[in-house]
Design an enzyme around this catalytic site. Structure first.
Site, short mmCIF file in Angstrom:
data_model
loop_
_atom_site.label_atom_id
_atom_site.label_comp_id
_atom_site.label_asym_id
_atom_site.label_seq_id
_atom_site.Cartn_x
_atom_site.Cartn_y
_atom_site.Cartn_z
N ILE A 100 0.61 -1.04 0.06
CA ILE A 100 -0.32 0.08 -0.40
C ILE A 100 1.00 0.86 -0.32
O ILE A 100 2.28 1.11 1.09
CB ILE A 100 -0.85 -0.07 0.98
CG1 ILE A 100 -1.96 1.00 1.44
CG2 ILE A 100 0.07 -0.04 2.67
CD1 ILE A 100 -3.05 1.17 2.03
N CYS A 101 0.22 2.26 -0.89
CA CYS A 101 0.65 3.27 -0.70
C CYS A 101 2.54 3.57 -1.67
O CYS A 101 2.52 3.10 -2.70
CB CYS A 101 1.29 3.92 0.90
SG CYS A 101 1.90 6.12 1.19
N ALA A 102 3.08 3.82 -1.11
CA ALA A 102 4.56 4.07 -1.57
C ALA A 102 5.42 2.46 -1.72
O ALA A 102 5.94 1.88 -2.63
CB ALA A 102 5.66 4.31 -0.53
N GLY A 151 -2.73 -1.33 -2.76
CA GLY A 151 -3.50 0.10 -2.37
C GLY A 151 -2.73 2.00 -2.65
O GLY A 151 -1.78 1.77 -2.04
#
Length: 185
Positions: A100-102, A151
């Protein structure tokens, strides 16, 4: 078992909301520390890991979850043991991998994103996914593609956690957890 990797500078919401949602579905979760038994996230919250990454051992059906946070991603990339676990989780149909994210950019840099796979990451980082041959879907909060789940960011932590529950325990279990959380009702 779900191993959530915690490296210094991890995004607390992405790790802890995900752990909470999975545990509400009675899915075993192990907070897996990189470099220390207590790991401090990007917002100064220190979390006691359940297990050091060196002791994590995947079995069929297990999942490895990579929270974002630039520091946490750098911690994972800098850990031989974490990268070995991540590569193992990406190695075939026996395991699940979620980022998720980075963290999806770590998968891109390591060559672990399937070519043509739809995925999502934190807005502004999608070029790294495209350069690796993946197809960013930035209009979505989560994407499940085979045994890979991605995500967008901290605001999608509940959607991400529920997608993991659905993958591991089915839509019914995800619906029960969603209702119990009073999420999206």
């Amino acid at each position: 078992m779900v191993y959530i990797l915690l490296g210094a500078g991890f995004e607390e919401a992405e790790a802890l909301v995900t752990a909470d949602v999975l545990r509400r579905a009675d899915i075993p979760v192990t907070l897996t520390g990189i470099g220390a038994p207590a790991v401090t996230g990007s917002h100064g919250i220190t979390v006691q890991a359940d297990l050091p990454v060196e002791r994590a051992a995947l079995k069929a059906g297990d999942m490895v979850v990579l929270p974002g946070g630039m520091g946490g991603v750098a911690s994972m990339e800098g850990s031989k043991e974490a990268m070995t676990l991540i590569r193992q989780a990406a190695s075939g149909d026996e395991y699940w991998l979620a980022a998720i994210c980075a963290a999806p950019t770590l998968l891109a840099r390591a060559g672990l994103l399937p070519k043509g796979a739809p995925c999502v990451c934190y807005p502004g980082l999608e070029d790294e996914l495209s350069q690796a041959g993946a197809v960013p879907q930035m209009d979505r909060s989560t994407v499940t593609e085979g045994r890979l789940i991605t995500g967008r960011g901290p605001g999608s932590a509940f959607d991400f956690g529920l997608a993991l529950v659905e993958a591991l325990a089915g839509a019914g279990a995800s619906g029960v957890v969603r209702a119990g959380l009073q999420y999206g009702l």
